[in-house]
Write an enzyme that holds these catalytic residues in place. Structure first.
Site, PDB file in Angstrom:
ATOM      1  N   SER A 219       0.801  -1.326   0.076  1.00 47.18           N
ATOM      2  CA  SER A 219      -0.069   0.152   0.052  1.00 47.18           C
ATOM      3  C   SER A 219       1.027   1.190   0.108  1.00 47.18           C
ATOM      4  O   SER A 219       2.001   1.170   0.599  1.00 47.18           O
ATOM      5  CB  SER A 219      -0.735  -0.118   1.087  1.00 47.18           C
ATOM      6  OG  SER A 219      -0.237   0.175   2.302  1.00 47.18           O
ATOM      7  N   GLY A 221      -0.205   4.572   0.615  1.00 48.75           N
ATOM      8  CA  GLY A 221      -0.921   5.728   1.117  1.00 48.75           C
ATOM      9  C   GLY A 221      -1.986   6.485   0.008  1.00 48.75           C
ATOM     10  O   GLY A 221      -2.481   5.669  -0.598  1.00 48.75           O
ATOM     11  N   ASP A 223      -1.178   7.325  -2.690  1.00 46.57           N
ATOM     12  CA  ASP A 223      -0.814   6.712  -4.319  1.00 46.57           C
ATOM     13  C   ASP A 223      -1.313   5.393  -4.697  1.00 46.57           C
ATOM     14  O   ASP A 223      -1.043   4.903  -5.388  1.00 46.57           O
ATOM     15  CB  ASP A 223       0.644   6.908  -4.170  1.00 46.57           C
ATOM     16  CG  ASP A 223       1.199   7.101  -5.375  1.00 46.57           C
ATOM     17  OD1 ASP A 223       0.366   7.605  -6.632  1.00 46.57           O
ATOM     18  OD2 ASP A 223       2.640   7.302  -5.676  1.00 46.57           O
ATOM     19  N   GLY A 224      -2.160   4.998  -3.740  1.00 43.91           N
ATOM     20  CA  GLY A 224      -2.776   3.708  -4.130  1.00 43.91           C
ATOM     21  C   GLY A 224      -2.183   2.363  -3.707  1.00 43.91           C
ATOM     22  O   GLY A 224      -1.780   2.296  -2.538  1.00 43.91           O
ATOM     23  N   GLY A 250      -4.546   1.293   6.633  1.00 38.98           N
ATOM     24  CA  GLY A 250      -3.841  -0.028   6.271  1.00 38.98           C
ATOM     25  C   GLY A 250      -4.517  -0.964   6.852  1.00 38.98           C
ATOM     26  O   GLY A 250      -4.759  -2.258   6.055  1.00 38.98           O
ATOM     27  N   ASP A 251      -5.300  -1.069   8.059  1.00 34.43           N
ATOM     28  CA  ASP A 251      -5.872  -2.225   8.506  1.00 34.43           C
ATOM     29  C   ASP A 251      -7.040  -2.148   7.818  1.00 34.43           C
ATOM     30  O   ASP A 251      -7.723  -3.462   7.520  1.00 34.43           O
ATOM     31  CB  ASP A 251      -6.201  -1.765  10.010  1.00 34.43           C
ATOM     32  CG  ASP A 251      -4.951  -1.503  10.768  1.00 34.43           C
ATOM     33  OD1 ASP A 251      -3.757  -2.100  10.680  1.00 34.43           O
ATOM     34  OD2 ASP A 251      -5.071  -0.793  11.874  1.00 34.43           O
TER      35      ASP A 251
HETATM   36  P1  ADP Z   1      -0.454   1.843   6.257  1.00 33.91           P
HETATM   37  O1  ADP Z   1      -1.307   2.667   7.177  1.00 33.91           O
HETATM   38  O2  ADP Z   1      -0.522   0.444   6.527  1.00 33.91           O
HETATM   39  O3  ADP Z   1       0.885   2.613   5.969  1.00 33.91           O
HETATM   40  P2  ADP Z   1      -1.126   3.225   3.755  1.00 33.91           P
HETATM   41  O4  ADP Z   1      -0.877   4.483   4.446  1.00 33.91           O
HETATM   42  O5  ADP Z   1      -0.466   2.744   2.583  1.00 33.91           O
HETATM   43  O6  ADP Z   1      -1.024   2.186   4.999  1.00 33.91           O
HETATM   44  O7  ADP Z   1      -2.676   3.315   3.500  1.00 33.91           O
HETATM   45  C1  ADP Z   1      -3.499   2.116   3.303  1.00 33.91           C
HETATM   46  C2  ADP Z   1      -4.483   2.581   2.124  1.00 33.91           C
HETATM   47  O8  ADP Z   1      -5.415   3.626   2.626  1.00 33.91           O
HETATM   48  C3  ADP Z   1      -4.125   3.102   0.834  1.00 33.91           C
HETATM   49  O9  ADP Z   1      -3.759   2.184  -0.172  1.00 33.91           O
HETATM   50  C4  ADP Z   1      -5.313   3.991   0.364  1.00 33.91           C
HETATM   51  O10 ADP Z   1      -6.230   3.059  -0.013  1.00 33.91           O
HETATM   52  C5  ADP Z   1      -5.901   4.734   1.761  1.00 33.91           C
HETATM   53  N1  ADP Z   1      -5.090   5.936   1.841  1.00 33.91           N
HETATM   54  C6  ADP Z   1      -4.287   6.178   2.847  1.00 33.91           C
HETATM   55  N2  ADP Z   1      -3.727   7.531   2.957  1.00 33.91           N
HETATM   56  C7  ADP Z   1      -4.592   7.909   1.973  1.00 33.91           C
HETATM   57  C8  ADP Z   1      -4.550   9.420   1.350  1.00 33.91           C
HETATM   58  N3  ADP Z   1      -3.777  10.419   1.891  1.00 33.91           N
HETATM   59  N4  ADP Z   1      -5.548   9.488   0.290  1.00 33.91           N
HETATM   60  C9  ADP Z   1      -6.389   8.560  -0.103  1.00 33.91           C
HETATM   61  N5  ADP Z   1      -6.220   7.292   0.318  1.00 33.91           N
HETATM   62  C10 ADP Z   1      -5.190   7.029   1.499  1.00 33.91           C
END
Ligand code: ADP
Length: 308
Positions: A219, A221, A223-224, A250-251
């Site tokens: 994942s 954030g 950026d998909g 993420g969860d």
């Molecule tokens: P983790 O919390 O495990 O680090 P991420 O930050 O990659 O996970 O976020 C997981 C998912 O949540 C992303 O793939 C996206 O679908 C969504 N997400 C997280 N942050 C954003 C954001 N700033 N804008 C849009 N979607 C987000």
């Protein structure tokens, strides 16, 4: 049914202050107390989307009791192993436009408590199709505890979302997870160097550990995600949204991966389902909550492109 495991849950206390005065008394205007821990975030999201699930883990003392009560009040099926130690509190203070976290370490799990948990886990696994192991390990548990659990349920599809040594032990173990969901930081820790997005398409299919795992969802954030499913690599792109709090996103993606697996979705819909839940969580202030009113609107804006 989906089983979630939360080995080191917490009561998460969110305090809101205008300004934090150090070495002085701060009177809290607003407090929110929720049952926390990565596996419990996954559980809440699964429950909100209507998937049949059961939450397992360790709970002890007053805080442990409060967690079990909160889950039961929400209608979330659970069977926590009672421990002698006290389940932890984690405090997060929002102040001056910043967030300061105070995290207790949590109780130490004894050998007999571990054995009791494993018996409960095996009992419920008989009625489950998918299992989610997420979060860090409590003190007293060996670093290969998740790897040991994988060996007990070798016929099940298990989604693992953890980091460092606990993840490494699962990747190297005799029975592999079906899916993992690292972010770039977690991958970088795993490989002891900074991992870049551009190298993912090759790394995911060629690395000796990752290529063995059917589904690897990295994942990214806002950026998909970049995903490997069997021998193919997919780039998942998401639309821009207004983010309130990404904690627990993420969860929520992990909940979506487990849910799509249980529902038998094809890969495109599966990844859209997982991403949309991460985004819906990011649009809320609460952790592990999704407002499904926007589900369809957002989902159709998520693209899944096969790039390798
Ligand atoms: P983790 O919390 O495990 O680090 P991420 O930050 O990659 O996970 O976020 C997981 C998912 O949540 C992303 O793939 C996206 O679908 C969504 N997400 C997280 N942050 C954003 C954001 N700033 N804008 C849009 N979607 C987000």
């Amino acid at each position: 049914m989906i089983i979630t495991v939360t080995l080191n849950p917490a009561i998460d206390m969110a305090y809101e202050l205008d300004t934090l005065q150090l070495d002085s008394t701060n009177r809290i205007k607003k407090v929110e107390k929720t049952a926390g821990g990565k596996g419990l975030n996954v559980s809440r999201v699964l429950h909100q989307i209507g998937d049949d699930m059961m939450a397992l883990g360790f709970a002890g003392g007053h805080t442990g009791k409060a967690i079990v009560e909160q889950l039961t009040d929400l209608g979330i099926q659970n069977d926590f192993t009672t421990i002698d130690g006290e389940t932890r509190n984690c405090i997060s203070v929002m102040h001056d436009g910043q967030q300061t976290e105070l995290l207790e370490k949590g109780p130490t799990i004894s050998q007999s408590e571990q054995n009791e948990f494993i018996n409960t886990f095996i009992k419920h696994a008989q009625h489950a199709d998918v299992i989610v192991l997420s979060g860090s390990l409590s003190d007293g548990l060996p670093t290969n505890f998740y790897a040991q659990l994988l060996e007990r349920v070798s016929q099940h599809k298990v989604v693992v979302d953890t980091s460092n040594q606990a993840l490494l032990e699962c990747l190297k173990g005799a029975v592999k997870p079906f899916a993992i969901k690292p972010n770039l930081d977690e991958l970088s820790h795993l490989f002891n160097r900074k991992v870049e997005i551009t190298e993912l398409p090759t790394l995911l299919v060629e690395n000796e550990w990752l290529k063995e795992i059917p589904l690897v969802c990295v994942s990214l954030g806002g950026d998909g995600a970049m995903v490997k499913y069997n021998h193919n690599v997919y780039r998942v792109r998401i639309p821009k949204i207004t983010v309130v709090s990404p904690t627990g996103s993420g969860d929520s993606v992990v909940a979506g991966l487990a849910s799509g697996l249980q529902r038998g979705y094809a890969i495109e819909e599966w990844l859209q389902h997982a991403m949309v839940l991460g985004m819906l969580n990011a649009q809320q202030s609460k952790t592990g909550y999704v407002n499904l009113d926007n589900y369809n609107d957002l989902k159709e804006k998520i693209t899944v492109e096969k790039i390798g």
